[in-house]
Design a protein around this motif. Sequence first.
Motif, mmCIF file in Angstrom:
data_model
loop_
_atom_site.group_PDB
_atom_site.id
_atom_site.type_symbol
_atom_site.label_atom_id
_atom_site.label_comp_id
_atom_site.label_asym_id
_atom_site.label_seq_id
_atom_site.Cartn_x
_atom_site.Cartn_y
_atom_site.Cartn_z
ATOM 1 N N THR A 98 0.833 -1.201 0.000
ATOM 2 C CA THR A 98 0.000 0.000 0.000
ATOM 3 C C THR A 98 0.870 1.255 0.000
ATOM 4 O OG1 THR A 98 -0.075 0.174 2.408
ATOM 5 C CG2 THR A 98 -1.757 -1.234 1.342
ATOM 6 N N LEU A 99 0.213 2.394 -0.154
ATOM 7 C CA LEU A 99 0.927 3.664 -0.071
ATOM 8 C C LEU A 99 1.607 3.804 1.288
ATOM 9 C CD1 LEU A 99 1.718 6.491 -0.964
ATOM 10 C CD2 LEU A 99 -0.572 7.277 -0.303
ATOM 11 N N GLU A 100 0.911 3.430 2.340
ATOM 12 C CA GLU A 100 1.509 3.531 3.673
ATOM 13 C C GLU A 100 2.750 2.656 3.793
ATOM 14 O OE1 GLU A 100 0.313 3.264 8.407
ATOM 15 O OE2 GLU A 100 -1.251 3.393 6.877
ATOM 16 N N HIS A 101 2.735 1.485 3.210
ATOM 17 C CA HIS A 101 3.916 0.613 3.249
ATOM 18 C C HIS A 101 5.116 1.308 2.597
ATOM 19 C CE1 HIS A 101 1.062 -3.081 3.440
ATOM 20 N NE2 HIS A 101 1.415 -2.712 4.662
ATOM 21 N N LYS A 117 14.553 -8.758 -7.626
ATOM 22 C CA LYS A 117 14.904 -10.141 -7.284
ATOM 23 C C LYS A 117 13.740 -11.111 -7.443
ATOM 24 C CE LYS A 117 16.489 -9.460 -3.100
ATOM 25 N NZ LYS A 117 17.214 -9.714 -1.826
ATOM 26 N N GLY A 118 12.559 -10.596 -7.765
ATOM 27 C CA GLY A 118 11.398 -11.468 -7.876
ATOM 28 C C GLY A 118 10.821 -11.871 -6.540
ATOM 29 N N THR A 119 11.321 -11.231 -5.481
ATOM 30 C CA THR A 119 10.809 -11.522 -4.143
ATOM 31 C C THR A 119 11.052 -10.316 -3.247
ATOM 32 O OG1 THR A 119 10.885 -13.081 -2.295
ATOM 33 C CG2 THR A 119 12.978 -12.511 -3.312
ATOM 34 N N LEU A 120 10.255 -10.205 -2.191
ATOM 35 C CA LEU A 120 10.417 -9.140 -1.216
ATOM 36 C C LEU A 120 11.327 -9.607 -0.081
ATOM 37 C CD1 LEU A 120 6.704 -7.898 -0.940
ATOM 38 C CD2 LEU A 120 8.581 -6.795 -2.188
ATOM 39 N N GLU A 121 11.855 -8.655 0.671
ATOM 40 C CA GLU A 121 12.685 -8.990 1.824
ATOM 41 C C GLU A 121 11.827 -9.521 2.983
ATOM 42 O OE1 GLU A 121 15.843 -8.947 1.564
ATOM 43 O OE2 GLU A 121 16.121 -7.746 -0.233
ATOM 44 N N PHE A 122 10.555 -9.092 3.026
ATOM 45 C CA PHE A 122 9.632 -9.549 4.064
ATOM 46 C C PHE A 122 8.205 -9.210 3.642
ATOM 47 C CE2 PHE A 122 11.498 -5.451 5.352
ATOM 48 C CZ PHE A 122 10.370 -4.633 5.383
ATOM 49 N N GLU A 123 7.255 -9.760 4.336
ATOM 50 C CA GLU A 123 5.843 -9.513 4.055
ATOM 51 C C GLU A 123 5.529 -8.036 4.276
ATOM 52 O OE1 GLU A 123 2.117 -10.905 2.821
ATOM 53 O OE2 GLU A 123 3.930 -12.115 3.122
ATOM 54 N N PRO A 124 4.842 -7.378 3.321
ATOM 55 C CA PRO A 124 4.517 -5.955 3.484
ATOM 56 C C PRO A 124 3.824 -5.683 4.815
ATOM 57 C CG PRO A 124 4.022 -6.659 1.261
ATOM 58 C CD PRO A 124 4.384 -7.900 2.020
ATOM 59 N N GLY A 125 4.346 -4.708 5.550
ATOM 60 C CA GLY A 125 3.781 -4.326 6.829
ATOM 61 C C GLY A 125 4.341 -5.077 8.015
ATOM 62 N N ALA A 126 5.116 -6.138 7.772
ATOM 63 C CA ALA A 126 5.592 -6.979 8.873
ATOM 64 C C ALA A 126 6.768 -6.362 9.622
ATOM 65 C CB ALA A 126 5.987 -8.357 8.349
#
Length: 322
Positions: free
Chosen positions: A98-101, A151-160
């Motif tokens: 989201t924008l907040e993320h 990288k085709g992946t995030l470092e962690f779940e958004p917001g976590a």
Amino acid sequence: ALQKRLQEIAVEKQALYNCSIGIAIETGAGLVVSAGNDGSFAWGSVTKLATGAALMQQVAARRISLDTPVAPLIDPLLVREGLGRMHVLFGPRADSITLEHLLAMKSGIPDYDTATPYPPPPTDAFRKAVYAQPAAEWPPARLLNLSYVRKGTLEFEPGAHWAYSSTNFVLAGLLLARLSNATRWDAYGQAALLSPLPAQRRSSYALDFASHGTPAAHGAVRGFDRTSYNGANASARPGVDVSDVAGVFGGWTASDIVAPPASVARLVYDLFGASGPRLLARRYVDEMIPGARDAAGGGQSDWARGAPPLSGGRVAPAAPRP
């Protein structure tokens, strides 16, 4: 008395750090008191303050909310720039960002800025690449296409979690471009941030947004890198001259303001100050300040928790005395 004291501080710090110092304070009475070098500096991540405020203006205008997933808005510009959509660049979980993320550094998107001071020795692959091609520009597509970013992946779940990543504010710029109906990233006018101010107040600003070119091309005070990344000698003077390095502005809406201290002092006051013309209504400014809503008894948003989301984190390079 204030101007005299500021001048004393400027002289003292110039001698201590062997560099040019500029200080400015907005008094709230329509005046800015300045001392030291009043030239234009490259302000690095201070730009994030302007970008965040510009997006909060969009929230205030009800064109977007902090809870809005940004991928559907950003994807068309990413495709136009020859990149894949958000989920292609960062994996399927990116569609929930989201924008907040983005603004709160909680998206999980990898950082293009690779400065790694610990463990020693300090390394920075991005800085090395920028210095290897000083005339080369780093527009959003080039940054987002770096192998360690897409990288085709995030470092962690958004917001976590919270993790500083300037890439968030590159994507924030693309979002602003889309919301302003710009057909290209560099067609977005960052100075639109000042549009809520009266014309006379706007005319007092000397903000330059350097989407292209080098610090020297934008009239910035000559700057030097005095860090020890990649084996550099941090004690050497004057340091690595970055005035003709286009990559200084590689982050675009994360790092491209060039301005005298007086204009930056005015920008901060017109955002957070107690009186006078406002860039944003107080309720939206409070969203940008960690703990502000909680102190007022209104609870605390995810954005407000953790580290300050718009405080930057990178310092502009030192500038030797002229």
